[in-house]
Design an enzyme around this catalytic site. Structure first.
Site, PDB file in Angstrom:
ATOM      1  N   CYS B 171       0.811  -1.222   0.000  1.00  0.00           N
ATOM      2  CA  CYS B 171       0.000   0.000   0.000  1.00  0.00           C
ATOM      3  C   CYS B 171       0.842   1.269   0.000  1.00  0.00           C
ATOM      4  O   CYS B 171       0.303   2.377  -0.041  1.00  0.00           O
ATOM      5  CB  CYS B 171      -0.949  -0.021   1.178  1.00  0.00           C
ATOM      6  SG  CYS B 171      -1.954  -1.517   1.150  1.00  0.00           S
ATOM      7  N   HIS B 311      -2.251   8.300   6.174  1.00  0.00           N
ATOM      8  CA  HIS B 311      -2.475   6.971   5.601  1.00  0.00           C
ATOM      9  C   HIS B 311      -3.816   6.423   6.109  1.00  0.00           C
ATOM     10  O   HIS B 311      -4.612   5.924   5.330  1.00  0.00           O
ATOM     11  CB  HIS B 311      -1.326   6.034   5.983  1.00  0.00           C
ATOM     12  CG  HIS B 311      -1.433   4.681   5.343  1.00  0.00           C
ATOM     13  ND1 HIS B 311      -1.416   4.525   3.976  1.00  0.00           N
ATOM     14  CD2 HIS B 311      -1.588   3.431   5.860  1.00  0.00           C
ATOM     15  CE1 HIS B 311      -1.544   3.229   3.682  1.00  0.00           C
ATOM     16  NE2 HIS B 311      -1.659   2.556   4.811  1.00  0.00           N
ATOM     17  N   GLU B 322       0.031   5.812  13.549  1.00  0.00           N
ATOM     18  CA  GLU B 322       0.446   6.921  12.687  1.00  0.00           C
ATOM     19  C   GLU B 322       0.403   8.250  13.443  1.00  0.00           C
ATOM     20  O   GLU B 322       1.320   9.076  13.318  1.00  0.00           O
ATOM     21  CB  GLU B 322      -0.469   6.990  11.453  1.00  0.00           C
ATOM     22  CG  GLU B 322      -0.092   8.101  10.479  1.00  0.00           C
ATOM     23  CD  GLU B 322      -1.004   8.136   9.248  1.00  0.00           C
ATOM     24  OE1 GLU B 322      -2.040   7.452   9.244  1.00  0.00           O
ATOM     25  OE2 GLU B 322      -0.670   8.870   8.301  1.00  0.00           O
ATOM     26  N   LYS B 343      -9.308   8.500   2.818  1.00  0.00           N
ATOM     27  CA  LYS B 343      -9.796   7.124   2.608  1.00  0.00           C
ATOM     28  C   LYS B 343     -11.208   6.959   3.188  1.00  0.00           C
ATOM     29  O   LYS B 343     -11.912   6.016   2.834  1.00  0.00           O
ATOM     30  CB  LYS B 343      -8.849   6.113   3.246  1.00  0.00           C
ATOM     31  CG  LYS B 343      -7.531   5.944   2.468  1.00  0.00           C
ATOM     32  CD  LYS B 343      -6.683   4.826   3.041  1.00  0.00           C
ATOM     33  CE  LYS B 343      -5.344   4.706   2.337  1.00  0.00           C
ATOM     34  NZ  LYS B 343      -4.364   5.736   2.785  1.00  0.00           N
ATOM     35  N   HIS B 348      -9.736   2.421   0.439  1.00  0.00           N
ATOM     36  CA  HIS B 348      -8.295   2.244   0.398  1.00  0.00           C
ATOM     37  C   HIS B 348      -7.903   1.668  -0.959  1.00  0.00           C
ATOM     38  O   HIS B 348      -8.245   0.534  -1.278  1.00  0.00           O
ATOM     39  CB  HIS B 348      -7.864   1.321   1.533  1.00  0.00           C
ATOM     40  CG  HIS B 348      -6.380   1.172   1.687  1.00  0.00           C
ATOM     41  ND1 HIS B 348      -5.480   1.868   0.906  1.00  0.00           N
ATOM     42  CD2 HIS B 348      -5.647   0.418   2.540  1.00  0.00           C
ATOM     43  CE1 HIS B 348      -4.252   1.532   1.266  1.00  0.00           C
ATOM     44  NE2 HIS B 348      -4.320   0.659   2.251  1.00  0.00           N
ATOM     45  N   PHE B 409       2.020  -3.212   3.885  1.00  0.00           N
ATOM     46  CA  PHE B 409       2.348  -4.536   4.445  1.00  0.00           C
ATOM     47  C   PHE B 409       3.801  -4.839   4.088  1.00  0.00           C
ATOM     48  O   PHE B 409       4.221  -4.672   2.945  1.00  0.00           O
ATOM     49  CB  PHE B 409       1.463  -5.620   3.823  1.00  0.00           C
ATOM     50  CG  PHE B 409       0.066  -5.682   4.381  1.00  0.00           C
ATOM     51  CD1 PHE B 409      -0.302  -4.990   5.529  1.00  0.00           C
ATOM     52  CD2 PHE B 409      -0.889  -6.480   3.763  1.00  0.00           C
ATOM     53  CE1 PHE B 409      -1.591  -5.077   6.035  1.00  0.00           C
ATOM     54  CE2 PHE B 409      -2.181  -6.575   4.260  1.00  0.00           C
ATOM     55  CZ  PHE B 409      -2.536  -5.873   5.391  1.00  0.00           C
TER      56      PHE B 409
END
Lengths: 83, 421
Positions: B171, B311, B322, B343, B348, B409
């Protein structure tokens, strides 16, 4: 019974139109697939597979390289079709 | 650090997203707080644990001619449409290979990333193989499914010969692509680079696979309320699809051809967690190191940072980690930073996220407006920061900067910085 040449050309034109977006009236016997009709070697495989199905004909991989123009393909199909 | 640190600017933007078929309609949707998430009506979705997603607002087949579209994976279709928009928006009217082009092809690059690549092509063609046999598998399968296909197709479209690249980091891929593109220009390897991210993974297998990781929201009854970063009731991300692309250019080259400049692309900060293949590092230390790397390598003054496009995917752990990272690196200044989680509206986009969120960040600076975060009805107590909720927020006058965060990831952390000019 062999296929009528005009009918094969018409069918092939529809296939080329579907795959490459070329207007059917531009798909003439003297046209080269790669130079005139925007059919590259990958799209040519699609044309061959679609033609095999439509005209009940086997076009071996070795034969594909000889089919440079629409006329080459029409002649091959007319000569080898089972329908 | 490179020896030749050239200033990089953004001169074109393009987007194809769940909120609109271009950057303008996407931006309008973001400011209006519109959700692009819908119930999946496809038959295959009926028995899945997750039956919601954010499809693109426009079908790419309505934009691209059929002979072209059938040779491109959906992810490459999105990228090509967004890249064409960005290219035209930057004022280019032909490919670089055409006569009279203001950019030489040898000075033009393409860096478009995807997290998963042509996954729907791969899975669909496997179905063709099983159901219809060897002969019916498309000869275009390999060039469609390879993850570098969007970048390569865009490169061919614009005539890019300085290099075509595809960094892959789940991502974070889209953001990493833009960071890579900035470095290509800063190091003198190119004058113009078309860069961004794309993703098209709305297919039962990726949905079930993510769902079995407990990563996705199962709020099937309320699609538009399912993506809710920072809200106490958040239960995972909602899968989106689309692409965002920017044209990056050396400031000198842009000035020479009189290009309109949106903002400066200041640079990137990178780090990796070495923690877990799919879990965020809970204290946010990896993200904080990426931000520290950004500030150190670019000399950006953190006092200029007034906005972060976070994010924030709407997962319980990630959103909080975050914020901790931002607090760690920005300290008290974080209280003066307007944080948006777009998002909440787009879902996403995985590898496409860095692309569309960069477009959103660039437009936020350009219009001096931070888009809202929707669905934050009950703010998580652990989110000790200024989240822009419900309505857009005006950003201050003067020279200001904004960050765009993307994590993937594998523990990839990318922070991009942009600044008004």
């Amino acid at each position: 019974m062999a296929q009528d040449k005009d009918a094969v050309l018409e069918g092939l034109a529809e296939i080329v139109n579907e795959i490459a977006g070329i207007p059917t009236e531009d798909v003439a016997l003297d046209k080269s697939f790669t130079d005139d009709l925007d059919v590259d070697s990958l799209s040519m495989v699609e044309v061959v597979v679609a033609a095999e199905e439509r005209f009940d004909v086997k076009i071996p991989d070795d034969e594909v390289k000889n089919l440079k123009t629409v006329g080459d393909a029409v002649d091959y199909i007319v000569a080898n079709s089972n329908s | 650090m490179t020896t030749e640190n050239r200033t990089v600017v953004v001169t074109g933007i393009g987007a194809f997203t769940p909120l609109g078929g271009d950057a303008a309609s996407t931006w309008e949707g973001l400011l209006a707080g519109r959700s692009g998430v819908r119930a999946l009506e496809e038959e295959w979705a009926a028995d899945l644990p997750v039956r919601i997603a954010a499809r693109t607002a426009v079908e790419p087949g309505e934009v691209l001619p059929r002979p072209l579209a059938r040779k491109l994976d959906r992810s490459a279709q999105f990228a090509l449409i967004a890249a064409r928009e960005a290219w035209a928006d930057a004022g280019f009217t032909t490919a670089a290979t055409a006569e009279g082009s203001p950019i030489a092809p040898e000075r033009l690059g393409s860096v478009i990333a995807s997290g998963i690549g042509g996954v729907t092509t791969l899975l669909d063609q496997y179905d063709v193989l099983k159901e219809q046999g060897v002969r019916k598998v498309s000869p275009h399968t390999v060039p469609m499914l390879m993850p570098n296909s969007p970048s390569a197709n865009v490169g061919i479209e614009v005539g890019a010969r300085a290099g075509v690249h595809t960094p892959v980091s789940a991502c974070a891929s889209g953001a990493e692509a833009i960071g890579y593109a900035i470095e290509m220009i800063r190091s003198g390897r190119a004058d113009v680079v078309v860069a961004g991210g794309t993703e098209a993974a709305i297919h039962p297998l990726p949905i079930v696979a993510f769902s079995n990781m407990m990563a996705m929201s199962k709020n099937n009854d309320e699609p538009q309320r399912a993506s809710r970063p920072y809200d106490k009731a958040r239960d995972g991300f909602v899968l989106g699809e689309g692409a965002g692309v920017v044209v990056l250019e050396s400031a000198e080259h842009a000035a020479r051809r009189g290009a309109r400049v949106y903002c400066e692309a200041v640079g990137q900060g990178l780090s990796s967690d070495a923690h877990h293949i799919a879990q965020p590092e809970p204290t946010g230390s990896g993200v904080a190191r990426a931000l520290a790397h950004l500030l150190e390598s670019t000399g950006l003054d953190k006092a200029e940072v007034v906005h972060v496009n976070a994010h924030a995917t709407s997962t319980p752990q990630g959103d909080v980690a975050e914020i901790k990272a931002l607090r760690k690196e920005l300290g008290e200044h974080l209280d003066h930073v307007a944080i948006s989680a777009t998002k909440s509206m787009t879902g996403h986009l995985l590898g496409g996220a860095g692309g569309i969120e960069t477009v959103a960040t660039v437009l936020a600076l350009h219009h001096r407006q931070a888009p809202p975060t929707i669905n934050v009805e009950d703010l998580d107590d652990e989110v000790a920061a200024d989240i822009v909720r419900f309505e857009p927020r005006e950003l201050p006058a003067g020279q200001i900067a904004a960050l765009n965060n993307s994590f993937g990831f594998g523990g990839h952390n990318v922070v991009l910085a942009f600044r008004t000019v």
